[in-house]
Scaffold this active site. Structure first.
Site, PDB file in Angstrom:
ATOM      1  N   ASP A 101      49.332 -49.439   5.161  1.00  0.00           N
ATOM      2  CA  ASP A 101      49.359 -50.584   6.058  1.00  0.00           C
ATOM      3  C   ASP A 101      49.326 -50.189   7.535  1.00  0.00           C
ATOM      4  OD1 ASP A 101      49.654 -52.043   3.757  1.00  0.00           O
ATOM      5  OD2 ASP A 101      51.510 -53.047   4.355  1.00  0.00           O
ATOM      6  N   HIS A 152      45.702 -57.495   7.162  1.00  0.00           N
ATOM      7  CA  HIS A 152      47.153 -57.410   7.409  1.00  0.00           C
ATOM      8  C   HIS A 152      47.508 -58.125   8.707  1.00  0.00           C
ATOM      9  CE1 HIS A 152      51.038 -55.930   6.345  1.00  0.00           C
ATOM     10  NE2 HIS A 152      51.139 -55.035   7.315  1.00  0.00           N
ATOM     11  N   HIS A 156      50.487 -58.212  13.383  1.00  0.00           N
ATOM     12  CA  HIS A 156      51.664 -57.922  12.552  1.00  0.00           C
ATOM     13  C   HIS A 156      52.883 -58.788  12.885  1.00  0.00           C
ATOM     14  CE1 HIS A 156      54.533 -55.543  10.177  1.00  0.00           C
ATOM     15  NE2 HIS A 156      53.479 -54.925   9.650  1.00  0.00           N
ATOM     16  N   HIS A 246      52.295 -46.242   4.992  1.00  0.00           N
ATOM     17  CA  HIS A 246      51.739 -46.669   6.273  1.00  0.00           C
ATOM     18  C   HIS A 246      50.946 -45.526   6.914  1.00  0.00           C
ATOM     19  CE1 HIS A 246      55.159 -49.361   5.536  1.00  0.00           C
ATOM     20  NE2 HIS A 246      54.479 -50.255   6.228  1.00  0.00           N
TER      21      HIS A 246
END
Length: 280
Positions: A101, A152, A156, A246
């Site tokens: 991510d 995503h 964020h 990540h």
């Protein structure tokens, strides 16, 4: 006189024809807009809040078919509106899915891609739009090497704290950035922080994306140490598992180092690591 009458009648017919063409073009644009499909790193997990940026009022991707600035694209198939995200993939085979991510980040993503390539493993990258816009070459590399790109959001944020329009902007801008980089929009979506609500599920479906969460959280955003990340992956390994890691949002050198060590162990244990072709 007869010639004058004939010319006047011809001009009237031509003006009527132009008006009809204009109406047809307007109707065509409306239909195209109705049929059209969906068109940095903010900190991962529990890191500090995402950077805020002014969002545009309209998507360039959605306007493109109407303005003629790009080719018209077919709308993606709309998946069902789910009430909960998918947590794992099919357990019919001894397979797992690795996901990363918040990227892409030119400091860490290339090393992760190199490790995956050296073992012929495909993974999923849930990218933030503001990062994707800065490194489109990394998105193209992901696609060229057989990986899957997911949405995503742009910056964020915690989506349930936002109104529907702002959620749409976050999702749509990232679809636009991915489309611009690789020529196609994402088919998977992951909400930042794993925070979902009905608006998020509905908008994800509207943009042709399935919601994917995870089964095993490496907690690598906390920088717990390479050994800790490795243990979490190996202890949680099982058919159908989706692993969360990540490749941006902070110092991800531990994530890079851990992947180099746990990936060959998973393969030697008989696990197949790849990307899903459809939801379960």
């Amino acid at each position: 006189m007869k010639n004058d009458e004939w010319l006047q009648g011809r001009r009237t017919l031509l003006r009527g024809g132009v008006a009809l063409v204009g109406l047809a073009a307007t109707a065509g644009c409306w239909s195209a807009d109705r049929a059209g499909g969906p068109a940095k790193p903010a900190p991962a997990g529990g890191a500090a809040g995402a950077r805020a940026k002014q969002l545009p009022k309209a998507s360039a991707y959605r306007l493109a078919p109407m303005t003629g600035s790009g080719p018209q694209r077919a709308a993606p198939a709309r998946p069902p509106v789910r009430k909960a995200p998918i947590l794992q993939m099919s357990t019919a085979t001894r397979s797992m899915v690795l996901t990363f991510d918040d990227g892409p980040d030119p400091r860490y993503t290339p090393d992760i891609l190199a490790t995956l390539r050296s073992h012929d493993v495909k993974a999923m990258f849930f990218v933030c739009g503001e990062m994707a816009e800065e490194s489109p070459d990394l998105l193209r590399r992901m696609i060229d090497e057989g990986h899957t790109i997911g949405n995503h959001t742009w910056s964020h944020p915690e989506l349930p704290r936002m109104d529907r329009k702002k959620i749409r902007d976050e999702i749509e801008r990232t679809c636009d950035a991915v489309q611009k980089a690789v020529g196609e929009t994402p088919r998977w979506f992951r909400a930042p922080y794993g925070a979902w609500n009905r608006d998020v599920f509905e908008l994800g479906s509207e943009y042709g994306m399935e919601p994917l969460a995870w089964t095993v959280d490496t907690l690598d955003w906390q920088e717990p140490g390479t050994g800790s990340i490795i243990r979490r992956v190996l202890d949680g390994a099982a058919p159908g598992v989706v692993v969360l890691s990540h490749d941006a949002g902070g110092n991800r050198s531990q994530s890079v180092a851990a992947l180099r060590r746990y990936l060959p162990e998973l393969l030697s244990s008989g696990y197949r690591l790849g990307v899903p072709t459809r939801a379960v």
